[in-house]
Write a protein that holds these residues in place. Structure first.
Motif, PDB file in Angstrom:
ATOM      1  N   PHE A  20      97.452 -29.331  25.059  1.00  0.00           N
ATOM      2  CA  PHE A  20      97.933 -28.273  25.802  1.00  0.00           C
ATOM      3  C   PHE A  20      99.791 -29.089  25.852  1.00  0.00           C
ATOM      4  O   PHE A  20     100.411 -28.356  25.936  1.00  0.00           O
ATOM      5  CB  PHE A  20      97.273 -29.113  27.388  1.00  0.00           C
ATOM      6  N   ASN A  24     102.808 -26.955  25.179  1.00  0.00           N
ATOM      7  CA  ASN A  24     103.654 -27.014  26.370  1.00  0.00           C
ATOM      8  C   ASN A  24     104.843 -27.253  25.636  1.00  0.00           C
ATOM      9  O   ASN A  24     105.675 -26.402  26.253  1.00  0.00           O
ATOM     10  CB  ASN A  24     103.092 -27.817  28.056  1.00  0.00           C
ATOM     11  N   GLN A  27     106.279 -23.761  24.067  1.00  0.00           N
ATOM     12  CA  GLN A  27     106.666 -23.321  24.023  1.00  0.00           C
ATOM     13  C   GLN A  27     107.959 -22.856  24.977  1.00  0.00           C
ATOM     14  O   GLN A  27     109.049 -22.625  24.991  1.00  0.00           O
ATOM     15  CB  GLN A  27     105.574 -22.846  25.254  1.00  0.00           C
ATOM     16  N   GLN A  28     107.909 -24.754  25.495  1.00  0.00           N
ATOM     17  CA  GLN A  28     109.444 -24.947  26.656  1.00  0.00           C
ATOM     18  C   GLN A  28     110.588 -24.845  25.511  1.00  0.00           C
ATOM     19  O   GLN A  28     111.447 -24.084  25.935  1.00  0.00           O
ATOM     20  CB  GLN A  28     109.474 -26.686  27.206  1.00  0.00           C
ATOM     21  N   MET A  31     110.883 -21.477  24.697  1.00  0.00           N
ATOM     22  CA  MET A  31     111.911 -20.462  25.491  1.00  0.00           C
ATOM     23  C   MET A  31     113.972 -20.763  25.269  1.00  0.00           C
ATOM     24  O   MET A  31     113.886 -20.282  25.630  1.00  0.00           O
ATOM     25  CB  MET A  31     111.166 -20.460  26.455  1.00  0.00           C
ATOM     26  N   MET A  32     113.889 -22.658  24.772  1.00  0.00           N
ATOM     27  CA  MET A  32     115.134 -22.679  25.372  1.00  0.00           C
ATOM     28  C   MET A  32     116.284 -22.943  24.442  1.00  0.00           C
ATOM     29  O   MET A  32     117.309 -22.898  24.124  1.00  0.00           O
ATOM     30  CB  MET A  32     115.760 -23.713  25.890  1.00  0.00           C
ATOM     31  N   THR A  35     117.972 -20.054  22.426  1.00  0.00           N
ATOM     32  CA  THR A  35     119.740 -19.459  23.090  1.00  0.00           C
ATOM     33  C   THR A  35     120.273 -20.763  23.260  1.00  0.00           C
ATOM     34  O   THR A  35     122.179 -20.438  23.281  1.00  0.00           O
ATOM     35  CB  THR A  35     118.995 -19.479  24.532  1.00  0.00           C
ATOM     36  N   CYS A  36     120.021 -21.727  23.133  1.00  0.00           N
ATOM     37  CA  CYS A  36     121.404 -23.403  22.678  1.00  0.00           C
ATOM     38  C   CYS A  36     121.760 -23.234  21.263  1.00  0.00           C
ATOM     39  O   CYS A  36     123.030 -22.585  21.247  1.00  0.00           O
ATOM     40  CB  CYS A  36     120.314 -24.275  23.071  1.00  0.00           C
TER      41      CYS A  36
ATOM     42  N   MET B  88     115.970 -18.644  29.165  1.00  0.00           N
ATOM     43  CA  MET B  88     116.510 -20.145  28.939  1.00  0.00           C
ATOM     44  C   MET B  88     116.675 -20.272  30.694  1.00  0.00           C
ATOM     45  O   MET B  88     116.528 -21.327  31.089  1.00  0.00           O
ATOM     46  CB  MET B  88     118.154 -19.587  28.772  1.00  0.00           C
ATOM     47  N   PHE B  90     115.039 -18.813  32.903  1.00  0.00           N
ATOM     48  CA  PHE B  90     113.598 -19.421  33.062  1.00  0.00           C
ATOM     49  C   PHE B  90     113.131 -21.066  33.486  1.00  0.00           C
ATOM     50  O   PHE B  90     112.573 -21.974  34.524  1.00  0.00           O
ATOM     51  CB  PHE B  90     112.843 -18.408  33.132  1.00  0.00           C
ATOM     52  N   GLY B  91     113.607 -21.473  32.257  1.00  0.00           N
ATOM     53  CA  GLY B  91     113.370 -22.626  31.736  1.00  0.00           C
ATOM     54  C   GLY B  91     113.909 -23.655  32.377  1.00  0.00           C
ATOM     55  O   GLY B  91     113.489 -24.740  33.231  1.00  0.00           O
ATOM     56  N   LEU B  92     115.871 -23.661  32.775  1.00  0.00           N
ATOM     57  CA  LEU B  92     116.274 -24.428  33.849  1.00  0.00           C
ATOM     58  C   LEU B  92     115.558 -24.459  34.890  1.00  0.00           C
ATOM     59  O   LEU B  92     115.794 -25.176  35.653  1.00  0.00           O
ATOM     60  CB  LEU B  92     117.865 -23.371  33.100  1.00  0.00           C
ATOM     61  N   PHE B  95     110.904 -25.986  34.742  1.00  0.00           N
ATOM     62  CA  PHE B  95     110.635 -26.520  33.808  1.00  0.00           C
ATOM     63  C   PHE B  95     111.222 -28.246  34.270  1.00  0.00           C
ATOM     64  O   PHE B  95     112.063 -28.348  34.329  1.00  0.00           O
ATOM     65  CB  PHE B  95     110.917 -26.759  32.081  1.00  0.00           C
ATOM     66  N   LYS B  96     110.988 -29.100  34.258  1.00  0.00           N
ATOM     67  CA  LYS B  96     110.791 -31.016  34.583  1.00  0.00           C
ATOM     68  C   LYS B  96     110.984 -31.074  33.372  1.00  0.00           C
ATOM     69  O   LYS B  96     110.288 -32.071  33.656  1.00  0.00           O
ATOM     70  CB  LYS B  96     109.503 -31.219  36.025  1.00  0.00           C
ATOM     71  N   LEU B  97     112.261 -31.395  32.743  1.00  0.00           N
ATOM     72  CA  LEU B  97     112.898 -31.777  31.855  1.00  0.00           C
ATOM     73  C   LEU B  97     113.967 -32.597  32.117  1.00  0.00           C
ATOM     74  O   LEU B  97     114.905 -32.186  33.501  1.00  0.00           O
ATOM     75  CB  LEU B  97     113.014 -30.855  30.689  1.00  0.00           C
ATOM     76  N   THR B 100     118.020 -30.715  32.454  1.00  0.00           N
ATOM     77  CA  THR B 100     118.383 -29.547  32.563  1.00  0.00           C
ATOM     78  C   THR B 100     119.327 -29.494  33.166  1.00  0.00           C
ATOM     79  O   THR B 100     119.857 -28.303  33.083  1.00  0.00           O
ATOM     80  CB  THR B 100     117.125 -28.521  33.419  1.00  0.00           C
ATOM     81  N   LEU B 103     122.351 -29.553  31.273  1.00  0.00           N
ATOM     82  CA  LEU B 103     122.473 -28.193  29.872  1.00  0.00           C
ATOM     83  C   LEU B 103     123.087 -26.914  31.105  1.00  0.00           C
ATOM     84  O   LEU B 103     123.673 -26.173  30.357  1.00  0.00           O
ATOM     85  CB  LEU B 103     121.029 -27.568  29.971  1.00  0.00           C
ATOM     86  N   ARG B 170      99.830 -21.321  36.798  1.00  0.00           N
ATOM     87  CA  ARG B 170      99.473 -22.230  35.716  1.00  0.00           C
ATOM     88  C   ARG B 170      98.349 -23.117  35.378  1.00  0.00           C
ATOM     89  O   ARG B 170      97.698 -23.903  34.674  1.00  0.00           O
ATOM     90  CB  ARG B 170     100.731 -24.137  36.698  1.00  0.00           C
ATOM     91  N   TRP B 176     103.751 -20.544  29.612  1.00  0.00           N
ATOM     92  CA  TRP B 176     105.080 -20.805  30.055  1.00  0.00           C
ATOM     93  C   TRP B 176     105.358 -18.871  30.217  1.00  0.00           C
ATOM     94  O   TRP B 176     105.742 -18.242  31.133  1.00  0.00           O
ATOM     95  CB  TRP B 176     105.761 -21.487  29.885  1.00  0.00           C
TER      96      TRP B 176
END
Lengths: 311, 272
Positions: A20, A24, A27-28, A31-32, A35-36, B88, B90-92, B95-97, B100, B103, B170, B176
């Motif tokens: 998972f 995860n 997937q993240q 999604m990003m 675009t970057c 993008m 949605f992720g920003l 996402f708990k990264l 962000t 970014l 979730r 996602w």
């Protein structure tokens, strides 16, 4: 709650698996990352390439024969009378049009704000906004048509009112005045909207308290309304400065920088270097300077904005 | 009906003055579209004949491929920009990264890039890819220039989706992508449509990049319109008709979406 109902219906429940976390992360990234990469390809890479070109003597027609010249393109620009005029014209255009936009925008916002009890005024307000989203090139075309010295309606109206006709795009001062007027016409509605949003958010009890204290209308304007709209107006001014540095379409179809270099602006200068004289090294140096000015002005203005917001 | 105060009359007169100033130049050009060339340049001005449509038919007969280019480029750029921006954003937001925020700031800062600074590099890139004078190049370039805006304003709409709803889904094992497509997007669709409409108008209005990246076949409508004035002779009849066509989408957009224009043009910094 509708969202809850959707949840119950649409999703198969899957047990959490060991993979998972990895999935995860995948997937993240999915999604990003695209675009970057896309943004790097379309903004970072062109920027780096522009800087590279700006350090070379290079023709658009023979790009692979670039000769490194260091900062010579920049030093040449800063001693080129035409570029300095373009800088000065752009500054004049920015200061004159943005000042007028703020004043007219504030006046219009006051008018629409005071009339906001009337529902139909919303229609008038919408109509007032029309110039703002109009295609800039067509704005230039409209300007060319109405300011035309012989067939233009503006001179016709001036003569009708007993004035002497003006050769709008033919004289340095009036050509610049016309550019300012075009900007003011198109962007005062933007300042009006910003100011109106700020005016609407002033709490009623503030007005009440001021009235109880016997404040006149100009006290209200000076002590309540101007301080309340100051930060949005500053924000609007920042966005407009960036815009003015890009001002191009209208001059391209009306004056082409003329008469002489009276309406030469920085973006038009860079365009002419690139595509008229094929000196992309010089054009790129000008473009990099435009970006540099945008960054400096914005950074400074954002600092100012913070000060105003903290006060 | 509220009571009419004495000062309302003066205010209304002022409001009408502002409206007249804003609308008159556009209206004047639009009236010109229904005049003959002689009528367009006649002083004193003449009233148009609204059954006279020759300007439009002549314009479209010769230039409909370029109008079509504009439509294809605008729609393509809007779709591409949204497809890249929504995940993008949605992720920003969700996402708990680490990083962000940085970014998001970086994406905002790319909005500073003036088109003129990207024009020559893009010209070179697309020439090397064999995409010069091709609508695909314009679609890519316009999408790129609108992504910063689209990401930022989409973020402000996606933030309003309740976190609890997303977390519950979730827990139920949604991916996602499912969260985005089945929950976040439907709940913020009106905002997302607003963003897409803005991207549409910005692309529709674009001129400078098209000037660099097209020469003949892929020219957009504004590029062709600009050529009606630069060749010594000025074709006022074509210009007037083209102005009406070109300015129609932004005008309709402004009248329909004026509520969202403030937050749209300030990248969500000012709420309306």
């Amino acid at each position: 709650m509708p969202a809850q109902a959707t949840l119950g219906r649409a999703y198969p429940v899957r047990p959490a698996r060991r993979t998972f976390l990895r999935a995860n992360g995948f997937q993240q990234a999915a999604m990003m990352l695209p675009t970057c990469l896309f943004l790097v390809f379309l903004t970072i890479y062109p920027f780096v390439y522009s800087v590279y070109l700006s350090l070379h003597q290079v023709k658009l027609t023979t790009l692979n024969r670039a000769v490194f010249v260091g900062l010579r393109n920049y030093t040449n620009l800063l001693t080129d009378g035409l570029f300095l005029h373009a800088l000065r014209n752009t500054a004049v255009l920015a200061v004159c049009s943005i000042t007028l936009e703020i004043l007219i925008g504030f006046a219009a916002a006051k008018v629409f704000f005071e009339l906001s009890r009337w529902r139909f005024v919303v229609v008038l307000r919408s109509l007032y906004l029309l110039p703002m989203m109009a295609t800039p090139l067509i704005v230039g075309m409209i300007a060319a048509y109405v300011f035309n010295p012989t067939i233009g309606i503006v001179n016709y109206l001036i003569e009708l009112l007993g004035g002497t006709p003006v050769s709008w795009f033919g004289e340095p001062t009036t050509a610049m005045a016309a550019m300012v007027l075009i900007n003011v016409w198109q962007w005062s509605p933007f300042m009006m909207l910003l100011t109106l949003a700020a005016l609407t958010s002033i709490r009623d009890d503030l007005y009440e308290a001021a009235r109880v204290d016997g404040a006149k209308w100009y006290h209200l304007v000076w002590y309540i309304e101007i301080p309340s709209v100051l930060n949005v107006v500053l924000l609007g001014a920042i966005l407009r400065i960036i815009d003015v540095l890009r001002f191009f379409d209208v001059v391209y179809v009306t004056t082409r920088g003329g008469p002489g270099d009276a309406t030469m602006v920085v973006t038009l200068y860079a365009y002419l270097q690139d595509f008229q004289f094929f000196q992309v090294g010089v054009g790129s140096a000008a473009a990099v300077l435009i970006l540099g000015i945008s960054i400096v002005v914005t950074t400074f203005a954002v600092k100012l904005l913070r000060v105003v917001e903290d006060a | 009906m509220p009571k009419v105060r004495a000062k309302d009359v003066g205010l209304l007169a002022a409001a009408l003055g502002f409206v007249l100033f804003a609308v008159a130049p556009i209206a004047w050009m639009a009236l010109g579209a229904f005049k003959t060339t002689a009528g367009l340049i006649s002083i004193p001005p003449v009233w148009p004949d609204f059954t006279y449509l020759d300007n439009f038919s002549q314009l479209l007969r010769e230039n409909y491929p370029f109008l079509l280019n504009s439509i294809v480029v605008t729609l393509g750029a809007t779709v591409l920009a949204m497809v890249l921006s929504i995940p993008m954003a949605f992720g920003l937001v969700n996402f708990k990264l680490r990083g962000t925020n940085a970014l998001a700031d970086w994406i905002l800062s790319t909005r500073m890039m003036p088109p003129i600074a990207a024009a020559v590099p893009l010209f070179v890139i697309f020439r090397n890819l064999g995409l010069l004078d091709n609508v695909v190049a314009l679609i890519i370039a316009y999408a790129g220039f609108n992504i910063p805006f689209a990401v930022w304003v989409s973020m402000s709409f996606l933030r309003r989706v309740p976190k609890e709803v997303l977390e519950a889904a979730r827990m139920d094992g949604c991916s996602w992508f499912q969260l985005l497509l089945r929950i976040a997007l439907p709940l913020s669709i009106s905002g997302i449509v607003t963003v897409a409409t803005f991207v549409f108008i910005f692309s529709w209005n674009e001129f400078l990049l098209a000037l660099f990246l097209t020469t003949r076949e892929a020219r957009t409508f504004p590029i062709v319109v600009s050529s009606f004035i630069s060749t010594g002779k000025v074709y006022w009849d074509l210009i007037a008709a083209a102005s009406v066509i070109q300015i129609l989408p932004p005008v309709v957009f402004t009248l329909l979406m004026q509520r969202h224009i403030v937050s749209g043009l300030t990248m969500g910094a000012v709420k309306d």
